[in-house]
Design an enzyme around this catalytic site. Structure first.
Site, PDB file in Angstrom:
ATOM      1  N   ASP A 108       0.835  -1.207   0.000  1.00 50.75           N
ATOM      2  CA  ASP A 108       0.000   0.000   0.000  1.00 50.75           C
ATOM      3  C   ASP A 108       0.868   1.255   0.000  1.00 50.75           C
ATOM      4  OD1 ASP A 108       0.972  -0.421   2.534  1.00 50.75           O
ATOM      5  OD2 ASP A 108      -0.973  -0.501   3.527  1.00 50.75           O
ATOM      6  N   PHE A 301     -10.174  17.833  13.891  1.00 51.82           N
ATOM      7  CA  PHE A 301      -8.940  18.261  14.556  1.00 51.82           C
ATOM      8  C   PHE A 301      -7.789  18.346  13.552  1.00 51.82           C
ATOM      9  CE2 PHE A 301      -4.977  16.837  16.674  1.00 51.82           C
ATOM     10  CZ  PHE A 301      -4.789  17.905  17.538  1.00 51.82           C
ATOM     11  N   GLU A 317      -4.653  -0.496  -1.346  1.00 48.61           N
ATOM     12  CA  GLU A 317      -3.831  -1.706  -1.362  1.00 48.61           C
ATOM     13  C   GLU A 317      -3.810  -2.317  -2.758  1.00 48.61           C
ATOM     14  OE1 GLU A 317      -4.673  -3.163   3.241  1.00 48.61           O
ATOM     15  OE2 GLU A 317      -5.335  -4.405   1.569  1.00 48.61           O
TER      16      GLU A 317
END
Length: 346
Positions: A108, A301, A317
């Site tokens: 990945d 955040f 992937e």
């Protein structure tokens, strides 16, 4: 030889030097990462040109009954867009796959998703796992929040943050939040206490304390730091950051249930960003997000710091299947068990 002989110390040193010095280096491809993941077996493959290593990949091998899954975390260490070179490297994996009776091989890479790159691998017979797969199906998140800090000043970065993030940094300063870093196991324990609180609060499965010990033991003090944000000696939040190659990586974070309105997490992130600036890093990686929505606290955040670039979508992937029946069982049964385990824990 395309497979690293780990008994040959000179070859290991040459391989390690290439990985560390490559512009495509990433910490999870470093040999040190195999010490963190020592419950998996590991092998390394590489390609040479004129006696020089030009591509490399570290493989983690997970036994599944009589078979195994091979996984190259965020590999390979080369230009992923050089398909011919990548294919030559991936063909080396077939040697390892035969040795360990692998039913599949996955990697990945941290490369932004493009239709052209995706189609290149599909044409080569690979499966590209992204849109049609849930977070339980994938080993790593596909979406990361990445802050470009290359040749930037702190003042310039502050202008890129959202107004609310800048405000929360001022709140932390006004409330007297102090941040320090450490490499001691005593402070790692303080971090871990917060980590267990965070996992319980947010419904994460978490990690064992021994896992964090292995991370600390795998990297030198100048590569890893434990950051702790405090108010009058009370530890309110903590994080582990790794400085590797061109990246400062926010690996794990945790926080107390106390004084969250003092915004200790913001002050702590700013200190880690400053470390990245000091080390002349090019990017500060806030890590993955699963829900791209302002309703999700983690995304909100991180997005406040990464407002200019926004979310980065990786390709996902890339998988080569060797044994279709075993692969089907693993791909359907394991994600189901993960989902059930989470429901039971909740």
């Amino acid at each position: 030889m395309p497979v690293l002989d780990k008994e040959n110390l000179l070859e290991v040193e040459r391989y390690d030097s290439f990985v560390k010095g490559s512009p495509y280096s990433i910490v999870t491809q470093d040999l040190s990462w195999t010490k963190v993941k020592n419950h998996w077996k590991n092998e390394q493959v590489y390609v040479e040109r004129k006696g020089e290593i030009v591509a490399a990949m570290s493989l983690l091998i997970r036994p599944v009954g009589k078979y195994s899954l091979i996984y190259a975390p965020r590999g390979p260490v080369c230009d992923i867009k050089d398909i011919d070179l990548v294919m030559e490297l991936l063909d080396c994996v077939n040697i390892i796959a035969k040795q360990y009776k692998a039913f599949a091989f996955r990697f990945d890479p941290e490369v932004e998703r493009t239709k052209e790159l995706e189609e290149s691998f599909i044409k080569k017979g690979f499966i590209v796992r992204n849109d049609n797969f849930s977070k339980e199906d994938l080993i790593q998140p596909r979406f990361n929040m990445i802050l470009d800090i290359k040749e930037k000043t702190e003042e310039a970065l502050l202008k890129e943050f959202s107004p609310k993030t800048r405000y929360n940094l001022r709140v932390a300063a006004k409330n007297g939040i102090s941040v320090r870093y450490s490499t001691s196991k005593e402070d790692l324990k303080l971090f871990y206490d917060l980590f267990t609180i965070t996992c319980k609060r947010d419904g994460f499965l978490g990690r064992s304390f021994d896992y964090f010990i292995k991370i600390m033991d795998a990297f030198d003090d100048n590569k890893l730091r434990i950051y702790l944000a405090e108010y009058k000696g009370q530890v309110l939040s903590g994080a582990i950051a790794i400085n590797y190659g061109r990246k400062m990586w926010y690996l794990y974070g945790a926080s107390s249930n106390e004084k969250r309105n003092f915004m200790p997490n913001y002050a702590m992130q700013m200190e880690m960003i400053r470390w990245g600036l000091e080390e002349k890093c090019e990017i500060y990686d806030f890590g993955g997000v699963y829900a791209i929505s302002k309703e999700n606290g983690l995304y909100k955040f991180k997005e406040g710091f990464c407002r200019r670039k926004g979310v980065t979508e990786f390709i996902g992937e890339i998988e080569r299947v060797y044994n279709k029946p075993i692969h089907w069982m693993f791909s359907h049964l394991v994600p189901y068990l993960i989902r059930m385990k989470k429901r039971i824990k909740q």
